[in-house]
Design a protein around this motif. Structure first.
Motif, PDB file in Angstrom:
ATOM      1  N   MET A 298      32.285 180.243  19.042  1.00 52.42           N
ATOM      2  CA  MET A 298      33.012 180.070  20.125  1.00 52.42           C
ATOM      3  C   MET A 298      32.228 179.231  21.217  1.00 52.42           C
ATOM      4  N   ASN A 299      33.036 178.449  21.640  1.00 50.24           N
ATOM      5  CA  ASN A 299      32.531 177.546  22.695  1.00 50.24           C
ATOM      6  C   ASN A 299      32.939 178.090  24.021  1.00 50.24           C
ATOM      7  N   ASN A 300      32.275 177.338  25.169  1.00 44.64           N
ATOM      8  CA  ASN A 300      32.263 177.923  26.464  1.00 44.64           C
ATOM      9  C   ASN A 300      33.790 178.181  27.022  1.00 44.64           C
ATOM     10  N   ILE A 301      34.615 177.263  26.739  1.00 45.92           N
ATOM     11  CA  ILE A 301      36.106 177.636  27.117  1.00 45.92           C
ATOM     12  C   ILE A 301      36.683 178.725  26.336  1.00 45.92           C
ATOM     13  N   GLU A 302      36.530 178.715  25.144  1.00 44.65           N
ATOM     14  CA  GLU A 302      36.954 179.806  24.427  1.00 44.65           C
ATOM     15  C   GLU A 302      36.479 181.133  24.737  1.00 44.65           C
ATOM     16  N   ARG A 303      35.058 181.187  24.977  1.00 47.36           N
ATOM     17  CA  ARG A 303      34.476 182.344  25.769  1.00 47.36           C
ATOM     18  C   ARG A 303      35.262 182.679  26.978  1.00 47.36           C
ATOM     19  N   LEU A 304      35.426 181.926  27.881  1.00 44.15           N
ATOM     20  CA  LEU A 304      36.064 182.121  29.127  1.00 44.15           C
ATOM     21  C   LEU A 304      37.586 182.658  29.018  1.00 44.15           C
ATOM     22  N   ILE A 305      38.203 181.920  28.123  1.00 43.57           N
ATOM     23  CA  ILE A 305      39.654 182.454  27.854  1.00 43.57           C
ATOM     24  C   ILE A 305      39.458 183.898  27.218  1.00 43.57           C
ATOM     25  N   ALA A 306      38.568 184.200  26.342  1.00 42.15           N
ATOM     26  CA  ALA A 306      38.539 185.494  25.749  1.00 42.15           C
ATOM     27  C   ALA A 306      38.185 186.565  26.766  1.00 42.15           C
ATOM     28  N   ILE A 307      37.263 186.183  27.638  1.00 40.49           N
ATOM     29  CA  ILE A 307      36.792 187.027  29.046  1.00 40.49           C
ATOM     30  C   ILE A 307      38.279 187.408  29.574  1.00 40.49           C
ATOM     31  N   GLU A 308      39.009 186.533  29.902  1.00 40.25           N
ATOM     32  CA  GLU A 308      39.989 186.666  30.767  1.00 40.25           C
ATOM     33  C   GLU A 308      41.209 187.494  30.135  1.00 40.25           C
ATOM     34  N   GLU A 309      41.349 187.266  28.687  1.00 40.07           N
ATOM     35  CA  GLU A 309      42.318 188.018  27.903  1.00 40.07           C
ATOM     36  C   GLU A 309      41.692 189.568  27.778  1.00 40.07           C
ATOM     37  N   ILE A 310      40.335 189.957  27.676  1.00 37.79           N
ATOM     38  CA  ILE A 310      39.914 191.244  27.742  1.00 37.79           C
ATOM     39  C   ILE A 310      40.070 191.760  29.001  1.00 37.79           C
ATOM     40  N   LYS A 311      39.781 191.118  29.985  1.00 34.82           N
ATOM     41  CA  LYS A 311      40.490 191.697  31.399  1.00 34.82           C
ATOM     42  C   LYS A 311      41.833 191.965  31.760  1.00 34.82           C
ATOM     43  N   GLN A 312      42.734 191.086  30.886  1.00 36.17           N
ATOM     44  CA  GLN A 312      44.054 191.504  31.127  1.00 36.17           C
ATOM     45  C   GLN A 312      44.330 192.822  30.212  1.00 36.17           C
TER      46      GLN A 312
ATOM     47  N   HIS B 199      43.837 204.235  39.030  1.00 43.26           N
ATOM     48  CA  HIS B 199      42.625 203.902  38.225  1.00 43.26           C
ATOM     49  C   HIS B 199      41.989 202.548  38.704  1.00 43.26           C
ATOM     50  N   HIS B 200      41.008 202.223  38.667  1.00 44.53           N
ATOM     51  CA  HIS B 200      40.414 200.915  39.105  1.00 44.53           C
ATOM     52  C   HIS B 200      39.154 200.699  38.149  1.00 44.53           C
ATOM     53  N   GLY B 201      39.082 199.692  37.560  1.00 45.96           N
ATOM     54  CA  GLY B 201      38.045 199.058  36.838  1.00 45.96           C
ATOM     55  C   GLY B 201      37.563 197.871  37.594  1.00 45.96           C
ATOM     56  N   HIS B 202      36.138 197.620  37.633  1.00 48.64           N
ATOM     57  CA  HIS B 202      35.520 196.693  37.991  1.00 48.64           C
ATOM     58  C   HIS B 202      34.286 196.221  37.461  1.00 48.64           C
ATOM     59  N   MET B 203      34.087 194.853  37.749  1.00 50.37           N
ATOM     60  CA  MET B 203      32.908 194.199  37.304  1.00 50.37           C
ATOM     61  C   MET B 203      32.427 194.325  35.735  1.00 50.37           C
ATOM     62  N   PRO B 204      33.136 193.819  35.120  1.00 45.00           N
ATOM     63  CA  PRO B 204      32.898 194.008  33.526  1.00 45.00           C
ATOM     64  C   PRO B 204      31.692 193.288  32.937  1.00 45.00           C
ATOM     65  N   ILE B 205      30.714 194.092  32.227  1.00 44.05           N
ATOM     66  CA  ILE B 205      29.791 193.325  31.572  1.00 44.05           C
ATOM     67  C   ILE B 205      30.550 193.218  30.083  1.00 44.05           C
ATOM     68  N   ILE B 206      30.640 192.157  29.746  1.00 48.19           N
ATOM     69  CA  ILE B 206      31.036 191.711  28.357  1.00 48.19           C
ATOM     70  C   ILE B 206      30.100 190.734  27.346  1.00 48.19           C
ATOM     71  N   GLU B 207      29.876 191.379  26.409  1.00 51.17           N
ATOM     72  CA  GLU B 207      28.961 191.035  25.360  1.00 51.17           C
ATOM     73  C   GLU B 207      29.682 190.713  24.145  1.00 51.17           C
ATOM     74  N   PHE B 208      29.796 189.358  23.770  1.00 52.85           N
ATOM     75  CA  PHE B 208      30.452 189.114  22.523  1.00 52.85           C
ATOM     76  C   PHE B 208      29.522 189.355  21.251  1.00 52.85           C
ATOM     77  N   THR B 209      29.834 190.226  20.437  1.00 56.42           N
ATOM     78  CA  THR B 209      29.181 190.541  19.259  1.00 56.42           C
ATOM     79  C   THR B 209      29.622 189.653  17.890  1.00 56.42           C
ATOM     80  N   SER B 210      30.702 188.890  18.251  1.00 51.36           N
ATOM     81  CA  SER B 210      31.133 187.861  17.261  1.00 51.36           C
ATOM     82  C   SER B 210      32.144 186.932  17.885  1.00 51.36           C
ATOM     83  N   ASP B 211      32.884 186.300  17.283  1.00 47.64           N
ATOM     84  CA  ASP B 211      34.067 185.408  17.777  1.00 47.64           C
ATOM     85  C   ASP B 211      35.247 186.329  17.908  1.00 47.64           C
ATOM     86  N   THR B 212      35.118 187.302  17.373  1.00 46.11           N
ATOM     87  CA  THR B 212      36.429 188.221  17.352  1.00 46.11           C
ATOM     88  C   THR B 212      35.907 189.786  17.985  1.00 46.11           C
TER      89      THR B 212
END
Length: 148
Positions: free
Chosen positions: A1-15, A74-87
């Motif tokens: 996963m490159n940096n752009i893919e990682r940023l997109i995945a982070i935003e998708e997880i937040k959504q 409900h409110h969620g804040h400040m996610p700590i996201i650790e990718f364990t693989s590309d998926t």
């Protein structure tokens, strides 16, 4: 996963988590099924039951029954996201919630109001339809309850 893919995945997880909170507060269980949970997702609620609720039907049946006539915020804040693989990813969300119940459907101790702070510890997986919650466990650090 490159940096752009990682940023997109982070935003998708937040959504996904935003839809989780919206669906919970609005009791939109169809949204949860379509856009939040993996079909074999697990909800861990150790305070009430040692084994997890597994699969859409069990998770939604438990939460819809447990929330009854509740109004929640409900409110969620400040996610700590650790990718364990590309998926797959592990995520910790700081959270705050307020639960308002009627006297006819109180919380477990008879309270009709709960204000809680804590964390969701979750795993996510990328499926053909997008990122989904695979496992979720809420732990609260502080809870204020009262009877009204």
């Amino acid at each position: 996963m490159n940096n752009i893919e990682r940023l997109i995945a982070i935003e998708e997880i937040k959504q996904v988590k935003a839809r989780y909170f919206y669906g919970l507060d609005h009791k939109d269980w169809d949204l949860w099924r379509r856009e939040v949970w993996a079909p074999d997702g697990e909800l861990h609620v150790p305070e009430f039951r040692p084994e997890p609720f597994v699969g859409w039907d069990a998770v939604i049946a438990y939460v819809s029954e447990a929330t009854g006539d509740q109004v929640s915020v409900h409110h969620g804040h400040m996610p700590i996201i650790e990718f364990t693989s590309d998926t797959t990813a592990k995520v910790i969300w700081a959270m705050e919630d307020r639960l308002y119940r009627t006297q006819e459907f109180p919380l477990y101790d008879g309270s009709t109001y709960l204000h809680g702070w804590g964390h969701y510890r979750e795993t996510y997986e990328k499926r053909p339809e997008g990122w989904r919650i695979r496992t979720s466990q809420l732990t609260r650090l502080r809870v204020e309850m009262r009877k009204t």
